[in-house]
Design a protein around this motif. Sequence first.
Motif, PDB file in Angstrom:
ATOM      1  N   ASP A 191       0.866  -1.185   0.000  1.00 42.28           N
ATOM      2  CA  ASP A 191       0.000   0.000   0.000  1.00 42.28           C
ATOM      3  C   ASP A 191       0.901   1.234   0.000  1.00 42.28           C
ATOM      4  O   ASP A 191       1.683   1.422   0.935  1.00 42.28           O
ATOM      5  CB  ASP A 191      -0.880   0.044   1.267  1.00 42.28           C
ATOM      6  N   ASP A 193       1.482   4.718   0.835  1.00 37.56           N
ATOM      7  CA  ASP A 193       0.876   5.759   1.669  1.00 37.56           C
ATOM      8  C   ASP A 193       1.614   7.085   1.599  1.00 37.56           C
ATOM      9  O   ASP A 193       1.073   8.110   1.999  1.00 37.56           O
ATOM     10  CB  ASP A 193       0.811   5.288   3.129  1.00 37.56           C
ATOM     11  N   HIS A 305      -5.612   2.169  -4.293  1.00 35.14           N
ATOM     12  CA  HIS A 305      -5.643   2.299  -2.837  1.00 35.14           C
ATOM     13  C   HIS A 305      -6.748   3.310  -2.533  1.00 35.14           C
ATOM     14  O   HIS A 305      -6.534   4.520  -2.678  1.00 35.14           O
ATOM     15  CB  HIS A 305      -4.275   2.777  -2.348  1.00 35.14           C
ATOM     16  N   HIS A 338      -7.429   2.271   2.111  1.00 30.63           N
ATOM     17  CA  HIS A 338      -6.485   2.891   3.040  1.00 30.63           C
ATOM     18  C   HIS A 338      -6.972   2.662   4.476  1.00 30.63           C
ATOM     19  O   HIS A 338      -8.163   2.789   4.763  1.00 30.63           O
ATOM     20  CB  HIS A 338      -6.452   4.389   2.712  1.00 30.63           C
ATOM     21  N   ASN A 339      -6.051   2.310   5.338  1.00 29.05           N
ATOM     22  CA  ASN A 339      -6.364   2.017   6.760  1.00 29.05           C
ATOM     23  C   ASN A 339      -7.314   0.813   6.898  1.00 29.05           C
ATOM     24  O   ASN A 339      -7.974   0.662   7.919  1.00 29.05           O
ATOM     25  CB  ASN A 339      -6.971   3.219   7.482  1.00 29.05           C
ATOM     26  N   HIS A 439       4.314  -1.917   3.503  1.00 31.54           N
ATOM     27  CA  HIS A 439       4.312  -0.515   3.064  1.00 31.54           C
ATOM     28  C   HIS A 439       5.697  -0.115   2.563  1.00 31.54           C
ATOM     29  O   HIS A 439       6.674  -0.283   3.298  1.00 31.54           O
ATOM     30  CB  HIS A 439       3.888   0.395   4.217  1.00 31.54           C
TER      31      HIS A 439
HETATM   32 ZN   LIG Z   1      -2.851   3.096   3.169  1.00 30.06          ZN
END
Ligand SMILES: [Zn+2]
Length: 487
Positions: A191, A193, A305, A338-339, A439
């Motif tokens: 992912d 970020d 994402h 996301h999250n 990540h």
């Molecule tokens: Zn994320």
Amino acid sequence: MIKVYIKSNDETIFHRIKYVISQMLTAIGYEHAFFNNISEINDCFSIACTPKNSVSYDLSKKFDLLIPYDSYEPWTASCPDIKSEKIGGIPILYIDEMPRFLINDRLIGFDLINIVFYLLSRQEEYSYEHKNFKDVFLPTYSTLYENGILQIPIINYYIKFIENYIANLYPVKPKPKWKNNSPYAVVLSHDLDSLPLRDITIPLHQLLNAFGSRGFINKVSLIKNSLVDMFLIPSDSNWQLSCWLDKEREYNCSSTFFIAGNTKRRLRSDPYYWLSSKIIHNGQKIRLSDLAKSFEDIGWEIGLHGSYNSYKDENLLRKERDLLVKQTGCNIKGIRHHNLRFDVKETWKIHENLGFTYDTTLGYNEVNGFRAGIAFPFNPYDFHTEREYNLLELPMSIMDGSFFCNYGENIDAQKAILRCKKMINAVEETGGMLVVNFHPNFYQTTLPDSWKLYKYILDYARKSGAWVANCGEIADWWSERRKLLSI
Ligand SMILES: [Zn+2]
């Protein structure tokens, strides 16, 4: 072909049983078809799913495998006390009646259908409103966590023992589960970020929005945050996306990068970049969108994402997907939010409406494990409309942050490797699939434990002959398999 007879005049029950058995036989690899008329069952391998109170000697003689099912009502109670008991080393869930055996004289000795339906339909996430501050279902409220078996893919073990039972009686070999007949699969994903270089236009955009926002306190807080982002948060150019690419290339495999298609409606908590933001790659500054396309061109996959609020907002998610497609030119098949924001009542439906092939959000932030008790791809089920989604879920089981960050278990690399090893072994033993999420900004300079764990997984997967693939490869493989197997 395996013929499955379902004894029920109730359309809902018929649908649910068909769903459960089809997911399991697809995982095993047998072609199968369903019937509600007993006369259509002839001399092939046959399975009967019948109400528990109608199991009879005559019926059991007619079929090779008898799966009795109980009423689903106790499982839908507002607070069912679901317990677990090990039989033959496999945890079996039950409510009232203790499971007696796995299988005895062609009869399954526990409520297989209702357990699997309960877990795959994510019924508990409809029932409990307990969410964390990010509006995400809490693992501590899950039945598997409560029984200390979140790290065991229990449905995989059910599939395995049924597979062994059928193999002893049925001469037809099942279709290979994975490419090149690999014993199990490891699925790599990332992912994205943040980027190594901070894009100053993001806090400027925030600042501009802050001046136009309502409410004095809100305005001051937004301005303060924008200034903090502008002046106090440094760039971290110690890591590059190419570190991950090079490592995977070394192991002759590829991964999926989930990249956000941030719109002008972005929040501060969204992935911190635009698709037009610049990134240094091979010594040159390049737009993220161009880099993404170059990754796809050499065999890596780009997925979406979804932004912080997109899990409940179809229009927003559509815009983000369209932006990602338009700016990168990539073929976007899959999504992770996301999250890991996810709402069982809405998110899968939105994915289906938008035509995604797969989702891979179904994991926990706080702890690693098998959220639905399964480590195979599966089609989610809409518990309210009683139908299977035209979508695959690739449940995510291991995420770096859940081991190493404060919001997770906060353990070191040694302990994480130990826990990860147990989970990989369970997947390997049952021929399943382990989806991992690392990540890119947790590179060795920022979070060395994450990098150590990633290398451990790649080493172990190579040594044990796993098919190491990206999410899209797995989704394509599984969709094709399902088409061939489910008649
Ligand atoms: Zn994320």
